[in-house]
Design a protein around this motif. Structure first.
Motif, PDB file in Angstrom:
ATOM      1  N   ASP A  62      17.923  87.815  21.516  1.00 43.12           N
ATOM      2  CA  ASP A  62      18.493  87.473  22.821  1.00 43.12           C
ATOM      3  C   ASP A  62      19.191  86.128  22.698  1.00 43.12           C
ATOM      4  OD1 ASP A  62      19.109  87.593  25.501  1.00 43.12           O
ATOM      5  OD2 ASP A  62      17.041  87.791  26.198  1.00 43.12           O
ATOM      6  N   VAL A  63      19.914  85.756  23.723  1.00 47.69           N
ATOM      7  CA  VAL A  63      20.424  84.391  23.781  1.00 47.69           C
ATOM      8  C   VAL A  63      19.276  83.486  24.231  1.00 47.69           C
ATOM      9  CG1 VAL A  63      22.818  85.019  24.167  1.00 47.69           C
ATOM     10  CG2 VAL A  63      21.277  84.802  26.129  1.00 47.69           C
ATOM     11  N   VAL A  64      19.525  82.190  24.164  1.00 52.60           N
ATOM     12  CA  VAL A  64      18.442  81.244  24.418  1.00 52.60           C
ATOM     13  C   VAL A  64      18.615  80.609  25.794  1.00 52.60           C
ATOM     14  CG1 VAL A  64      17.490  79.031  23.663  1.00 52.60           C
ATOM     15  CG2 VAL A  64      18.094  80.764  21.970  1.00 52.60           C
ATOM     16  N   PHE A  65      17.516  80.492  26.510  1.00 52.56           N
ATOM     17  CA  PHE A  65      17.516  79.739  27.773  1.00 52.56           C
ATOM     18  C   PHE A  65      17.056  78.322  27.453  1.00 52.56           C
ATOM     19  CE2 PHE A  65      14.913  78.519  31.632  1.00 52.56           C
ATOM     20  CZ  PHE A  65      16.009  78.124  32.390  1.00 52.56           C
ATOM     21  N   ARG A  71      21.564  78.200  33.592  1.00 56.78           N
ATOM     22  CA  ARG A  71      21.206  79.502  34.151  1.00 56.78           C
ATOM     23  C   ARG A  71      20.571  80.350  33.064  1.00 56.78           C
ATOM     24  NH1 ARG A  71      23.113  83.402  38.052  1.00 56.78           N
ATOM     25  NH2 ARG A  71      23.087  85.461  37.081  1.00 56.78           N
ATOM     26  N   GLU A  72      19.527  81.099  33.430  1.00 60.91           N
ATOM     27  CA  GLU A  72      18.894  81.992  32.459  1.00 60.91           C
ATOM     28  C   GLU A  72      19.626  83.333  32.475  1.00 60.91           C
ATOM     29  OE1 GLU A  72      14.703  82.495  33.007  1.00 60.91           O
ATOM     30  OE2 GLU A  72      14.553  84.016  31.427  1.00 60.91           O
ATOM     31  N   GLU A  73      20.004  83.802  31.316  1.00 56.61           N
ATOM     32  CA  GLU A  73      20.644  85.115  31.223  1.00 56.61           C
ATOM     33  C   GLU A  73      20.193  85.806  29.937  1.00 56.61           C
ATOM     34  OE1 GLU A  73      24.851  84.574  31.378  1.00 56.61           O
ATOM     35  OE2 GLU A  73      24.962  83.391  29.562  1.00 56.61           O
ATOM     36  N   HIS A  74      20.396  87.110  29.897  1.00 53.16           N
ATOM     37  CA  HIS A  74      19.892  87.880  28.753  1.00 53.16           C
ATOM     38  C   HIS A  74      20.944  88.869  28.263  1.00 53.16           C
ATOM     39  CE1 HIS A  74      15.827  86.326  29.241  1.00 53.16           C
ATOM     40  NE2 HIS A  74      16.010  86.463  30.554  1.00 53.16           N
ATOM     41  N   LEU A  75      20.831  89.199  26.979  1.00 52.97           N
ATOM     42  CA  LEU A  75      21.709  90.211  26.404  1.00 52.97           C
ATOM     43  C   LEU A  75      21.205  91.601  26.764  1.00 52.97           C
ATOM     44  CD1 LEU A  75      22.197  88.738  22.795  1.00 52.97           C
ATOM     45  CD2 LEU A  75      23.840  88.686  24.686  1.00 52.97           C
ATOM     46  N   LYS A  76      22.117  92.551  26.829  1.00 47.45           N
ATOM     47  CA  LYS A  76      21.722  93.939  27.088  1.00 47.45           C
ATOM     48  C   LYS A  76      21.335  94.644  25.781  1.00 47.45           C
ATOM     49  CE  LYS A  76      24.540  94.414  31.241  1.00 47.45           C
ATOM     50  NZ  LYS A  76      23.398  94.386  32.156  1.00 47.45           N
ATOM     51  N   SER A  77      21.816  94.127  24.670  1.00 46.93           N
ATOM     52  CA  SER A  77      21.453  94.687  23.366  1.00 46.93           C
ATOM     53  C   SER A  77      20.904  93.568  22.488  1.00 46.93           C
ATOM     54  CB  SER A  77      22.667  95.275  22.646  1.00 46.93           C
ATOM     55  OG  SER A  77      23.262  96.302  23.378  1.00 46.93           O
ATOM     56  N   LYS A  78      20.058  93.960  21.543  1.00 53.11           N
ATOM     57  CA  LYS A  78      19.767  93.043  20.446  1.00 53.11           C
ATOM     58  C   LYS A  78      20.870  93.254  19.412  1.00 53.11           C
ATOM     59  CE  LYS A  78      14.847  93.061  21.302  1.00 53.11           C
ATOM     60  NZ  LYS A  78      13.484  93.086  20.759  1.00 53.11           N
ATOM     61  N   TYR A  79      21.108  92.251  18.590  1.00 52.54           N
ATOM     62  CA  TYR A  79      22.201  92.357  17.607  1.00 52.54           C
ATOM     63  C   TYR A  79      21.688  92.089  16.196  1.00 52.54           C
ATOM     64  CZ  TYR A  79      25.551  92.563  21.423  1.00 52.54           C
ATOM     65  OH  TYR A  79      26.243  92.956  22.544  1.00 52.54           O
ATOM     66  N   LEU A  80      22.228  92.854  15.260  1.00 45.03           N
ATOM     67  CA  LEU A  80      22.012  92.554  13.846  1.00 45.03           C
ATOM     68  C   LEU A  80      23.161  91.654  13.412  1.00 45.03           C
ATOM     69  CD1 LEU A  80      20.628  93.000  11.077  1.00 45.03           C
ATOM     70  CD2 LEU A  80      22.120  94.993  10.772  1.00 45.03           C
ATOM     71  N   VAL A  81      22.808  90.444  13.011  1.00 43.44           N
ATOM     72  CA  VAL A  81      23.822  89.488  12.563  1.00 43.44           C
ATOM     73  C   VAL A  81      23.914  89.565  11.038  1.00 43.44           C
ATOM     74  CG1 VAL A  81      24.526  87.064  12.517  1.00 43.44           C
ATOM     75  CG2 VAL A  81      23.243  87.946  14.484  1.00 43.44           C
TER      76      VAL A  81
ATOM     77  N   GLN B  69      25.748  99.030  26.196  1.00 40.57           N
ATOM     78  CA  GLN B  69      26.228  98.493  27.470  1.00 40.57           C
ATOM     79  C   GLN B  69      26.978  97.190  27.216  1.00 40.57           C
ATOM     80  OE1 GLN B  69      22.145  98.660  29.414  1.00 40.57           O
ATOM     81  NE2 GLN B  69      23.448  99.282  31.122  1.00 40.57           N
ATOM     82  N   ARG B  70      28.054  96.994  27.945  1.00 40.30           N
ATOM     83  CA  ARG B  70      28.794  95.734  27.795  1.00 40.30           C
ATOM     84  C   ARG B  70      27.942  94.568  28.292  1.00 40.30           C
ATOM     85  NH1 ARG B  70      34.104  96.066  26.372  1.00 40.30           N
ATOM     86  NH2 ARG B  70      35.128  98.071  26.695  1.00 40.30           N
ATOM     87  N   GLU B  71      28.084  93.450  27.595  1.00 42.92           N
ATOM     88  CA  GLU B  71      27.354  92.254  28.003  1.00 42.92           C
ATOM     89  C   GLU B  71      28.003  91.649  29.249  1.00 42.92           C
ATOM     90  OE1 GLU B  71      24.644  91.697  26.668  1.00 42.92           O
ATOM     91  OE2 GLU B  71      24.780  92.712  24.720  1.00 42.92           O
ATOM     92  N   LEU B  72      27.174  91.206  30.173  1.00 44.87           N
ATOM     93  CA  LEU B  72      27.663  90.515  31.372  1.00 44.87           C
ATOM     94  C   LEU B  72      27.061  89.111  31.370  1.00 44.87           C
ATOM     95  CD1 LEU B  72      27.199  93.423  33.932  1.00 44.87           C
ATOM     96  CD2 LEU B  72      29.370  92.523  33.080  1.00 44.87           C
ATOM     97  N   LEU B  73      27.814  88.166  30.873  1.00 41.57           N
ATOM     98  CA  LEU B  73      27.270  86.830  30.677  1.00 41.57           C
ATOM     99  C   LEU B  73      28.108  85.787  31.426  1.00 41.57           C
ATOM    100  CD1 LEU B  73      26.740  87.175  26.810  1.00 41.57           C
ATOM    101  CD2 LEU B  73      24.933  87.211  28.541  1.00 41.57           C
ATOM    102  N   GLU B  74      27.482  84.706  31.761  1.00 41.15           N
ATOM    103  CA  GLU B  74      28.205  83.607  32.408  1.00 41.15           C
ATOM    104  C   GLU B  74      28.603  82.526  31.419  1.00 41.15           C
ATOM    105  OE1 GLU B  74      26.762  81.908  35.903  1.00 41.15           O
ATOM    106  OE2 GLU B  74      26.711  83.813  37.002  1.00 41.15           O
ATOM    107  N   TYR B  75      27.842  82.436  30.324  1.00 42.89           N
ATOM    108  CA  TYR B  75      28.129  81.397  29.337  1.00 42.89           C
ATOM    109  C   TYR B  75      28.870  81.976  28.130  1.00 42.89           C
ATOM    110  CZ  TYR B  75      24.728  78.333  31.689  1.00 42.89           C
ATOM    111  OH  TYR B  75      24.054  77.556  32.594  1.00 42.89           O
TER     112      TYR B  75
END
Lengths: 218, 198
Positions: A62-65, A71-81, B69-75
Motif C-alpha cells: 500500500d502507500v504510506v500514511f 490525508r490517509e488513502e489506500h491503493l486498490k491493488s497491491k503491486y509487484l515492483v 480497478q483504477r487507483e483513485l488517489l489525491e497524492y
C-alpha cells in the motif's frame, strides 16, 4: 531520457497483483513465498539471463500514511515492483534495448518469471513473447532521476575487471624485487593467461584470500 | 524479506506529495540531471552503486484492464530506490551529515518530511516510509561501489601496460612496471564477504 544513465538503463515496473479475496493464501503472499525460495546466486534467473547489474522484486502492499494533517488513502491493488539496473548501450537506447533485455529474461528463465508474475492481473505468460513484452512495458514507470556510480561499463566488463584486480594484486605481491628480465617474462605469461581466462559468472562470490597474520597491528 | 545481498543494501521508500509540488521536484531533478557538478556530493559519498527517484502522478499508476480497478488517489507519490554499501544507519547518518541540503531539496515537497537534520527525527520518518525488499540480486555481491570503480582503473592501467610490454627491453619494462604499480597500488583492495557490523 531519465531511464538512461550512460550505458546503464534503470527499469522500474509496477505490476498489479491479483486481488482475489477467495485465494488462500493470497496472491501477494504466494509471490513472497516463492521469492523467498528463489536463488540469488549463479542460479538466479537474473544471473542466467545476461545484462543485470542489480535487481529487486518487492511486493508493495500500500502507500504510506505519514500522519495528520496528511490525508490517509489506500491503493486498490497491491503491486509487484521490479527494479533493475541493466546494460543498455547507447546504440540500443530506447525500446529496442529494453525489448532485448526482457526477451532474454523470458527465454532464459520462463518458469521462474511465470511463477512470479502469474499472480499479477492480466499477465499473459512468457510463451507469448510479444504479449509478454507488451505487458511488461505497460507496467513500466518512467524514472525521474537515475544515478549510477559507474555508468559506462557492462556487467561482463565489471566481472572481468574484478577478476583482473584480484589477479594483479596477487601478481604484484609475488613479484617484488624480481630481476627485470624475469619480471617481464612472468608478466607476459601472466597477462596472456589472464586475458584468456573465462569471465567469471555473475553472482558468484569471490574466493576468500587466506588471512594474512603477523602484521604490526595485531 | 532480504534487504541485503553481500555488500549491498536495497532500500525502498515511498512518500506522498501534493500534485502541484511534484512539478517543482521535477524541475529540481531536471537541473540535477543536467548540471553534473551538482551531483558531486552524491558521487563523492562513494557507497551508492545505483539510486533512483520515480515520481508517480496520482492518475498514472499502471492500469492493465479489468479486473484491476483504477487507483483513485489525491497524492502523487515519490518512490526512492537505493543500492548502497554498508548498514542502514551508516547510510542515513552519511546522508544526513553530507547531503542534508540536497536531501531536503528533494524531500521537502513530501508530506510531513521533517528535514534531514536532526538525524533522529529523519530516521523516524525514513522508517515510516520504507518498505522491505522480497528478493534482491546483484551480479557482484562481494564488491562495493568503490571496488568496482577501482577494478576498472586497474583494468585500464593493466591494459595500457600490456599493450607495449612485449616490445620493451627488460629495463624499460621494469620502469613501466614500477609506474604501473604506483598507479594501481591504491586500487587493489580485496573483495570478499562483508564485515559483520551492528
Amino acid at each position: 531520457m531519465p531511464n538512461q544513465n550512460g550505458s546503464v538503463y534503470g527499469l522500474t515496473l509496477l505490476c498489479p497483483i491479483i486481488n482475489d479475496h477467495r485465494a488462500s493464501p493470497s496472491h501477494d503472499l504466494q509471490i513472497r513465498a516463492y521469492l523467498a525460495t528463489l536463488p540469488t546466486g549463479p542460479d538466479s534467473p537474473f544471473a542466467i539471463a545476461p545484462h543485470t547489474h542489480l535487481a529487486r522484486l518487492v511486493v508493495m502492499d500500500d502507500v504510506v500514511f505519514v500522519g495528520a494533517p496528511a490525508r490517509e488513502e489506500h491503493l486498490k491493488s497491491k503491486y509487484l515492483v521490479f527494479e533493475a539496473n541493466i546494460d543498455c548501450p547507447p546504440h540500443a537506447i530506447g525500446t529496442t534495448g529494453l525489448d532485448t533485455y526482457l526477451a532474454g529474461l523470458a527465454m532464459a528463465a520462463p518458469q521462474q518469471l511465470d511463477a512470479i508474475w502469474s499472480h499479477c492481473t492480466g499477465y499473459p505468460g512468457t510463451a507469448n513473447l510479444q504479449a509478454f513484452l507488451h505487458y511488461m512495458k505497460a507496467c513500466q514507470i518512467e524514472t525521474t532521476f537515475f544515478f549510477a556510480a559507474t555508468n559506462d561499463k557492462s556487467v561482463t566488463q565489471t566481472l572481468k575487471a574484478l577478476q583482473t584486480q584480484r589477479a594483479v594484486a596477487d601478481f604484484i605481491a609475488t613479484h617484488q624485487g624480481k630481476d627485470p628480465a624475469e619480471l617481464q617474462r612472468d608478466f607476459l605469461a601472466f597477462s596472456q593467461k589472464l586475458i584468456a581466462a573465462p569471465t567469471p559468472k555473475p553472482a558468484v562470490p569471490a574466493p576468500q584470500r587466506p588471512m594474512q597474520t603477523g602484521g604490526r597491528n595485531e | 524479506m532480504s534487504n541485503i545481498n553481500g555488500k549491498v543494501y536495497a532500500m525502498n521508500a515511498i512518500t506522498p506529495m501534493r500534485p502541484w509540488k511534484t512539478w517543482i521536484l521535477r524541475a529540481i531533478f531536471f537541473i540535477l540531471g543536467n548540471v553534473k557538478p551538482l551531483q558531486s556530493d552524491l558521487i563523492n559519498l562513494s557507497f551508492i552503486q545505483f539510486a533512483r527517484w520515480v515520481i508517480i502522478p496520482r492518475n498514472s499508476f499502471p492500469f492493465v484492464g479489468a479486473p484491476q480497478q483504477r487507483e483513485l488517489l489525491e497524492y502523487d507519490y515519490l518512490l526512492f530506490f537505493s543500492n548502497f554499501n554498508g548498514t542502514w544507519n551508516q547510510y542515513i547518518d552519511a546522508f544526513s551529515a553530507v547531503l542534508s541540503k540536497g536531501l531536503d531539496l528533494v524531500w521537502k515537497w513530501s508530506e510531513k518530511f521533517p528535514g534531514s537534520t536532526p538525524v533522529t527525527i529523519f530516521k523516524e520518518y525514513i522508517t515510516r516510509v520504507q518498505f522491505d525488499t522480497d528478493y534482491y540480486y546483484t551480479a557482484y555481491p562481494h564488491a562495493t561501489a568503490n571496488d568496482v570503480k577501482n577494478a576498472h582503473i586497474v583494468q585500464q592501467t593493466f591494459d595500457a601496460l600490456n599493450r607495449n610490454a612485449a616490445t620493451m627491453s627488460p629495463d624499460q619494462f621494469r620502469e613501466a612496471y614500477l609506474q604501473f604499480v604506483l598507479s594501481v597500488q591504491t586500487h587493489l583492495g580485496a573483495t570478499g564477504e562483508a564485515p559483520i557490523v551492528f
